[in-house]
Structure formats: structure tokens, C-alpha cells
Design a protein around this motif. Structure first.
Motif, short mmCIF file in Angstrom:
data_model
loop_
_atom_site.label_atom_id
_atom_site.label_comp_id
_atom_site.label_asym_id
_atom_site.label_seq_id
_atom_site.Cartn_x
_atom_site.Cartn_y
_atom_site.Cartn_z
N TYR A 71 7.42 -0.66 21.17
CA TYR A 71 6.43 -1.48 20.46
C TYR A 71 6.91 -2.92 20.31
O TYR A 71 8.09 -3.16 20.05
CB TYR A 71 6.19 -0.92 19.05
N LEU A 112 -2.56 -3.16 11.77
CA LEU A 112 -2.88 -2.45 13.01
C LEU A 112 -4.20 -3.00 13.54
O LEU A 112 -5.23 -2.92 12.89
CB LEU A 112 -3.01 -0.95 12.75
N VAL A 167 1.97 -5.01 14.33
CA VAL A 167 2.34 -4.13 15.44
C VAL A 167 1.33 -4.24 16.57
O VAL A 167 0.13 -4.10 16.35
CB VAL A 167 2.41 -2.66 14.96
N LEU A 200 -0.32 -2.26 19.24
CA LEU A 200 -0.49 -0.83 19.42
C LEU A 200 -0.17 -0.42 20.86
O LEU A 200 -0.15 -1.25 21.78
CB LEU A 200 -1.93 -0.44 19.07
N SER A 223 3.34 -4.16 23.79
CA SER A 223 3.86 -2.81 23.65
C SER A 223 3.69 -2.04 24.96
O SER A 223 2.97 -2.47 25.87
CB SER A 223 3.13 -2.07 22.51
N SER A 261 3.45 8.63 16.59
CA SER A 261 4.27 7.60 17.22
C SER A 261 4.51 6.43 16.27
O SER A 261 5.60 5.88 16.20
CB SER A 261 3.59 7.10 18.50
N MET A 262 3.48 6.07 15.48
CA MET A 262 3.61 4.98 14.53
C MET A 262 4.64 5.32 13.45
O MET A 262 5.47 4.48 13.08
CB MET A 262 2.25 4.68 13.89
N TRP A 278 8.08 3.33 12.35
CA TRP A 278 8.47 2.96 10.99
C TRP A 278 9.87 3.45 10.66
O TRP A 278 10.63 2.76 9.98
CB TRP A 278 7.47 3.52 9.99
N CYS A 297 -6.08 -2.79 8.55
CA CYS A 297 -6.40 -2.35 9.90
C CYS A 297 -7.78 -2.80 10.35
O CYS A 297 -8.71 -2.90 9.55
CB CYS A 297 -6.35 -0.83 9.98
N GLY A 315 -7.22 0.38 15.26
CA GLY A 315 -6.06 0.56 14.39
C GLY A 315 -6.40 1.30 13.11
O GLY A 315 -5.58 2.05 12.58
#
Length: 303
Positions: free
Chosen positions: A26, A45, A74, A76, A82, A98-99, A103, A116, A120
Motif C-alpha cells: 500500500y 479511504l 491510503v 486502496l 498501491s 487486507s486493510m 493497520w 470514506c 472506500g
């Protein structure tokens, strides 16, 4: 440096590449307050339009939040800088897991606030349901976690975004004019207010060879569709659906339905805004959202 356009995000700050526990890579931008931290970390997001990234979608507003709270922006999976990894299995659960792995690598152990847009936000809904201890509050704008509406079938069978993406990458391929038209038709209330710098950022990112290759496969490499109705009903964190009155994808009756599904859900509708209200009216968006995030965890005084 003074921006040439009032809604210009300005130059993108330096970011770094972080590999999540599952091996996905990412691109992350971290903004830190100059003074005292007064709030939980906010994770941003972004949406799923052609050329979207964390900075194209949140550049105009994230620095306002960063005045008193750490902010993490981030890119995505399959977007921005990413990795363009294939999503396997149920789409939103895959991306949520995955997120959380990202973190862990970033050391975000305490619950975060999620801010978001669109794609996202749907990831955030899955995440808040499946990993409730990781989310403190969240704000969802323009997302579509279920494929039905309360009053009528969704516009174009809920395929408007997919068709716009296919049209943008199809034919002669991406152009600046096609990007400007897409943003004007589907994302902004006032086309005259769109900064040319944002059009160019989105266009240049959309030329990424891996992103174009993914677009050519339509949804084949983006996992299996999940309806998140059951997820919505299990979310326990305070959740605000912040919507544009003139959203081109989903009118405000749709997020009202979502807000009623979430035990602590509420709805805010912004006038003179469409699908990207955080870019169209960043000062107002910051004022409303930061107020919600701060008030959501104040002690309730008995009447």
C-alpha cells in the motif's frame, strides 16, 4: 504557497510504501498535527473512479483534519501507487482483512475514525462489522453496500459507475476531456468548480499500465460481489452517512435506508454537492464531520 484554485489540493505530500500482513503493498500518506493531538487517528479511504487515489479524493480536506489529529491516507488496492493485486473471494471481506493487516504494520492498535468515499466506504462497512474493535466511528459518503433502494430500483441497475469506467477506458482510451466530463457528470455538483489540477492528477494516474490492464478485465479481478445488509445490522460504532443532495449515483433516500439499518446510524445531507462533497465543499465537510466524530464519544448526560 497559495493555491491557484480555492479547491486545489496542492502538491501531494511524500508518502511511503507499506506491505500488509497478507503481502499486499500500500501507498500511505501520513499527516501529523503540529501541536497537541486532540483526537483519534483518522484513516481516509477513497472512491473507486478512474484515476482515484487518497490524495485526489481527500487532498483538499485532509489537512484540515490534520490540524488536531493524526491522519492516514491510503491508496486502496488496485488504485494509485498501491499494488494492483487480484482480489479473490468475497470482495469487501477480502479488502477489509487486507486493510486490517496494513493497520497492524502501521501500528494502529487503537480504534480509528474512518472517513470514506464511495468504494472506500463499502470496505469500511465490512471492516466495522467484521473487526468491530478496530473502528471507533466512521463517516460514509456515496457508498453502495446493498444493491436495492427503498423507493425504486437503483439507477441503471446500480451499474452506472461500472459503465462510466468502461466508457472512460474504452474507445480511444483515457483522455483529459473524458476525465473532465466524467467528473462533471457524476462526481461534482458544479462542473465549473472542478480544479484543473485534480482533473490532471486523476487522468495521469489512470494512465498507469496496471490500472488500465485491470480496467480491461471489467470486474473479473475485483472479487465476488457481496451484499452487506447483514453487516450493516451488526455495526456498533457511531456511523454517519454524509451525502450530497445531488449525488448522481444514489439519491438521499438510499443512505437514509442505510442509516436506519445501522444501530447507531444517522444521515447528513449537504446541499450544492454531488458524489465528492469532501472535495466540493471541504470547509463545510470538515466542520460537519469533525463535529460528528467529536460528539459521538462525549458522555451522555442523563435528562
Amino acid at each position: 504557497m497559495v493555491s491557484a484554485h480555492p479547491l486545489d489540493a496542492g502538491p501531494e505530500p511524500p508518502g511511503r510504501r507499506v506491505t500488509a500482513r497478507d503481502g499486499n503493498s500500500y501507498h500511505v500518506i501520513e499527516l501529523h498535527p503540529a501541536g497537541t493531538v486532540h483526537a483519534a487517528t483518522a484513516v481516509f479511504l477513497h472512491g473507486g473512479g478512474p484515476g482515484c487515489s487518497s490524495w485526489t479524493d481527500f487532498g483538499p480536506v485532509a489537512p484540515r483534519f490534520a490540524a488536531d489529529r493524526p491522519c492516514v491516507l491510503v491508496d486502496l488496492l488496485q488504485y494509485g501507487r498501491s499494488s494492483k493485486a487480484t482480489i479473490t473471494g468475497p470482495r469487501w471481506s477480502y479488502l477489509a482483512a487486507s486493510m486490517v493487516g496494513l493497520w497492524d504494520e502501521l501500528g494502529l492498535d487503537e480504534p480509528v475514525d474512518l472517513i470514506c468515499n464511495s468504494w472506500g466506504g463499502t470496505i469500511a462497512i465490512a471492516l466495522a462489522s467484521e473487526y468491530p474493535n478496530r473502528v471507533r466511528s466512521m463517516v460514509i459518503t456515496g457508498s453502495m453496500p446493498v444493491f436495492y433502494g427503498p423507493l425504486a430500483p437503483l439507477p441503471e441497475g446500480a451499474r452506472r459507475g461500472r459503465r462510466a469506467r468502461d466508457a472512460y477506458f474504452g474507445g480511444e482510451g483515457p483522455t483529459l476531456d473524458k476525465m473532465r466530463e466524467l467528473m462533471a457528470d457524476l462526481e461534482w455538483f458544479d462542473p465549473a468548480a472542478i480544479p484543473e489540477s485534480t482533473v490532471r492528477l486523476r487522468y495521469e494516474q489512470s494512465l498507469d499500465t496496471e490500472e488500465m490492464a485491470l480496467a480491461a478485465h471489467s470486474d473479473d479481478l475485483r472479487g465476488e460481489w457481496q451484499d452487506l445488509e447483514d453487516h450493516l445490522r451488526t455495526i456498533r460504532c457511531p456511523t454517519m452517512f454524509a451525502w450530497g443532495m445531488h449525488d448522481a449515483f444514489l439519491t438521499p433516500d438510499y443512505p437514509l435506508m442505510l442509516a436506519r439499518m445501522v444501530p447507531r446510524g444517522q444521515l447528513y445531507v449537504m446541499d450544492r454537492a454531488s458524489h465528492h462533497l469532501q472535495e466540493e465543499r471541504p470547509a463545510d465537510f470538515h466542520h460537519v464531520v469533525s463535529g460528528f466524530l467529536n460528539a459521538s464519544h462525549e458522555p451522555v448526560v442523563p435528562s
